[in-house]
Design an enzyme around this catalytic site. Structure first.
Site, short mmCIF file in Angstrom:
data_model
loop_
_atom_site.label_atom_id
_atom_site.label_comp_id
_atom_site.label_asym_id
_atom_site.label_seq_id
_atom_site.Cartn_x
_atom_site.Cartn_y
_atom_site.Cartn_z
CG HIS A 355 -1.94 -1.03 1.28
ND1 HIS A 355 -3.22 -0.86 0.82
CD2 HIS A 355 -1.86 -2.30 1.71
CE1 HIS A 355 -3.90 -1.99 1.00
NE2 HIS A 355 -3.09 -2.88 1.53
CE LYS A 543 -7.23 13.42 0.53
NZ LYS A 543 -7.42 12.17 -0.17
NE ARG A 544 -4.34 9.68 10.23
CZ ARG A 544 -3.64 8.76 10.88
NH1 ARG A 544 -3.98 7.48 10.79
NH2 ARG A 544 -2.62 9.09 11.64
CE LYS A 549 -3.08 10.53 3.39
NZ LYS A 549 -3.70 9.64 2.39
CB THR A 651 -10.37 4.49 -0.96
OG1 THR A 651 -9.85 4.83 0.32
CG2 THR A 651 -9.69 3.25 -1.49
CE LYS A 655 -14.28 5.42 1.01
NZ LYS A 655 -13.34 5.54 2.15
#
Ligand code: 26Q
Length: 803
Positions: A355, A543-544, A549, A651, A655
């Protein structure tokens, strides 16, 4: 046509309530009603659960999904949807003056995961049950899940998640199915007619007790099992120490050290902290899981050599990779197979998903620590390493550097990814780009050596939760236009594309989005007392919190908009609400400062009259599955802006798309495949490509100071970081400043800034044409079927598990 009708349900509910609480339901609290309903639903499920177990054809292959994390969220409403009885129960309860949705709210989130990897495991369980695979989950029953986040003065504060304080109506404790897991001690080696016999002595025993949770398939009568293990002291051991020798304190110490194993989920993602307890957790659940699989297998089979034809074990990242030496141990020491036989079976039973390509997340354990905790497992890994290195010697004689780079054990560390690749027959990445990077960069030497093991399985999400459950109005519109077949065959959602130009459909999409936005606005008003305008663009990044990110890039755009508006250059900026949510690892200072920065910017922006009709910023605390379920259907812009090459898949991107948001994205992870499906007119992309990023890392040709010198907007924003208006405590954002300047902006925030601002301007102009915007939204919904985890699971089933 279901197995229950409204009248029978009402009677069952009243009886169940009476039986559990000893009173009429009418006087009860919401919690009491939830508990009664939960136990009743479990009873309904149990009938199908038993049927499913009976129907196990002993010749059919079973899948076991091993994961340190299962981020299930709430189970009541999705179980009811999958059973096909939600409407019936809703009406029945209404006649009893009970609102089903209020009861569903009462349930605690089951938050036994950090983020994407844990939620993926939960989506996979739902899909396995729904596509008729006998697929079981295996993990840890943490007493405390992922911490609860509070925001105090703009800072993250961590609180324990005591999710089991009420009653967990779903789990069933199987006290009679305990398994002993052995830690520490020594290995005694004897020889019996030339064969070596290994006996583990003086070990500390830990009792693993399974708790089973039913996983209901969608309207197919299948109920699979998620088995989570809890660590308990061995009772006789405890009593023996405490009472016969009077070593009371020693007994308490033993009890505590055992219970610590399943006490708490480690809150790190994409970062490794090599703690002893984490290693114990890993071996604990893997050993219990494998032992129980073998015990069950032997009930129905007499030839252990058939194992790999009847059982597939999948490991979710390297965290459960001790499954490899543990299975070897049982085959060698308990079943008496030769090393070659044991390895053949192991390699053909186990498959592994990677991952991440982030170096700081790759697991390794110091040999000395490992050896003292798991002496027999260490011997097996050593032997695996020797045999593997021998193969490498044969092929790459003389290339010693390469051999030491690939070895399982090197520089006094055990490299778990190497163990996982060597010990399994399939290695997959989670999106096309990610798999290509694994093959060509991170794991290129392994890919050369084991070409046939490598494959891609692009992630997915369950459309039953992430569309049907959270967006019932949208589901209705889809059903009314294309029928309901897409629910069993989600790729048929593409039929909805024929309707996206239809005026009525466009109008419905508008109405539904507005309704969802109003619901979120109300939630924000109630929880934070902030007024937001449902007519503004809802732009979300949940998200985290992580450097790669790039929540920071998002903040830079907000500050740039703020500066433009104040300077009278903001006419083209459409009113927007920027929504953030996410947790930082408690030890990750940079990420925690990002949270503080978002909240500081929110404070300034939301209280400045000059901009308050244009921009609002909200950071919603304690992001979790059930909060995502409110935010995602209300969002119009999905922020997927990681540094290209870093986000393995993502992911949440899927969504949002499935709920009609437009994606603003870098060409990273599964974003690329979203682009492939929707076409470039229906997504907004920007920024460096993965190739360019990798090239910069290799050449070192990037200098963040150049970007600052080139662009005055960046200079102004960086100055604002230390402006007392944003920053009461001067030192607060030094870490961020340092990251951008001294550390040369490792995630290319400044490099991508200009293109990102332009992409945001594109959104402003697109939004002016409401019809066009909603048409694009419709295309995104219609194209999202590919990202159902049913598709992903079917691919694993065909290519990897061979069920
Ligand atoms: C490892 C060692 C010690 C402590 C913690 C950990 C640890 C825990 C969780 C390491 C990694 C994680 C989680 C990683 C994760 O969620 N990765 C995400 O997986 C998603 C599903 O494949 C992808 O979509 C995301 O791109 C990826 O970041």
């Amino acid at each position: 046509m279901t197995f229950i009708n409204k009248e029978d349900f009402k009677r069952d509910f009243k009886n169940k309530y009476l039986q559990i609480h000893g009173e009429e339901y009418t006087s009860g609290t919401l919690e009491e009603k939830y508990v009664a309903l939960g136990f009743l639903v479990r009873e309904y499920i149990t009938k199908q659960w038993i049927e499913t177990k009976k129907s196990y054809d002993k010749d059919k292959k079973q899948v076991y999904y091993f994961s340190m994390e299962f981020l299930l969220g709430k189970l009541l409403s999705t179980s009811l949807i999958n059973l096909g009885i939600r409407e019936c129960l809703k009406e029945g309860l209404k006649e009893l003056n009970i609102d089903l949705e209020e009861l569903e709210e009462v349930e605690e989130d089951q938050g036994l995961g950090n983020g994407g990897l844990g939620r993926l495991a939960a989506c996979f369980l739902d899909s396995m049950a729904s596509v008729n695979i006998i697929g079981n989950g295996c993990g840890i029953r943490y007493k405390y899940g992922f911490f609860r986040q509070k925001i105090v003065d703009g800072y993250q504060v961590e609180m324990p998640d005591h999710w089991l304080k009420g009653r967990n109506v779903w789990e069933i404790k199987k006290s009679n199915k305990g398994i002993i897991v052995k830690f520490g001690g020594k290995v005694k080696v004897d020889s019996d007619n030339g064969r070596l016999i290994f006996t583990h002595i003086n070990y500390e025993p830990v009792l693993a007790i399974p708790y089973d949770t039913p996983i209901v398939g969608y309207k197919n009568g299948i109920v699979n099992t998620l088995r989570l293990w809890s660590a308990e002291p061995l009772n006789n051991e405890f009593d023996y120490l405490a009472f016969s020798r009077g070593e009371y304190l020693k007994a308490i110490e033993y009890k505590n050290s055992v219970e610590a194993i399943s006490q708490v989920l480690y809150p790190d993602d994409n970062y490794l902290e090599g703690r002893v307890l984490r290693l114990k957790q890993q071996y604990f659940f893997v050993s219990a899981g494998i032992q129980s699989i073998i015990r069950h297998f032997k009930k129905n089979n007499n030839d252990i050599k058939e194992l790999n034809n009847k059982i597939a074990i999948h490991i979710n990242d390297t965290h459960p990779s001790l499954a490899i030496p543990e299975l070897m141990r049982i085959l060698l020491d308990e079943e008496g197979l030769s090393f070659e036989e044991a390895f053949y079976i192991t390699e053909n039973t186990i498959s592994y998903t990677n991952h991440t390509i982030m170096k700081e997340a790759l697991e390794k354990w110091p040999v000395d620590m490992f050896k003292s905790i798991l002496p027999r497992i260490y011997m097996i890994i050593e032997e695996l390493n020797e045999r593997f290195c021998k193969k490498l010697w044969d092929k790459y004689y003389g290339e010693w550097d390469k051999i030491s780079r690939m070895a399982i054990i090197s520089n006094s560390n055990i490299h778990m990814a190497h163990l996982a690749i060597v010990g399994s027959h399939s290695v997959n990445g989670v999106a096309k780009l990610h798999t290509e990077i694994l093959k060509k960069e991170e794991m290129k030497e392994f890919h050369k050596f084991y070409n046939e093991k490598f494959n891609n399985k692009t992630n997915g999400i369950t459309h039953r939760r992430w569309l049907m459950k959270i967006n019932p109005s949208l589901t209705r519109v889809i059903n009314e236009s294309i029928g309901e077949e897409w629910i069993k065959e989600p790729e048929r959602l593409i039929d909805f594309k024929d309707y996206v130009k239809d005026k009525d459909i466009i109008n419905s999409l508008k109405v539904i989005k507005l309704k969802n936005k109003i619901a979120l606005s109300n939630f924000i008003k109630e929880s934070m007392n902030i007024d937001i305008d449902p007519r503004s663009i809802f732009d979300t990044q949940v998200k985290r919190i992580h450097g790669y990110k790039r929540q920071l890039l998002n903040v830079f755009n907000i500050l740039d908009s703020y500066n433009r508006i104040i300077n009278g250059q903001g006419e083209d900026i459409h009113p927007r609400t920027f929504i953030f949510g996410g947790k930082a690892a408690p030890g990750y200072l940079f990420a925690k400062k990002i949270i503080k920065l978002i909240n500081s910017v929110a404070y300034v922006v939301n209280n400045d009259k000059r901009v308050s009709d244009k921009i609002k910023v909200v950071f919603l605390e304690n992001y979790r599955v059930s909060l995502g379920e409110i935010i995602i259907p209300a969002s119009e812009v999905s922020e997927q802006i990681s540094t290209a090459s870093k986000e393995a898949s993502g992911t949440s991107n899927m969504k949002f798309m499935m709920n009609g948001a437009l994606t603003i994205a870098t060409l990273d992870g599964a974003n690329i495949e979203i682009l492939d499906r929707v076409g470039k007119e229906n997504i907004i992309t920007f920024g460096l490509s993965a190739k360019e990023v990798i090239e910069y890392y290799k050449t070192g040709n990037y200098n963040s100071r150049d970007e600052i010198n080139k662009d005055n907007r960046i200079k102004i924003i960086i100055d604002q970081l230390s402006n007392p208006k944003f920053n009461k405590d001067f030192s607060d954002f030094q870490v961020i400043y340092h990251n951008l300047i001294t550390a040369n902006d490792e995630f290319f925030v400044l490099k991508d800034f200009n293109e990102y601002i332009k992409a945001q301007d594109t959104i402003n102009s697109l939004y002016k044409d409401e019809n066009r915007w909603n048409e694009i939204s419709g295309v995104n919904i219609a194209s999202s079927g590919f990202f159902s985890s049913d598709r992903t699971i079917n691919q694993y089933k065909e290519d990897v598990w061979k069920v």
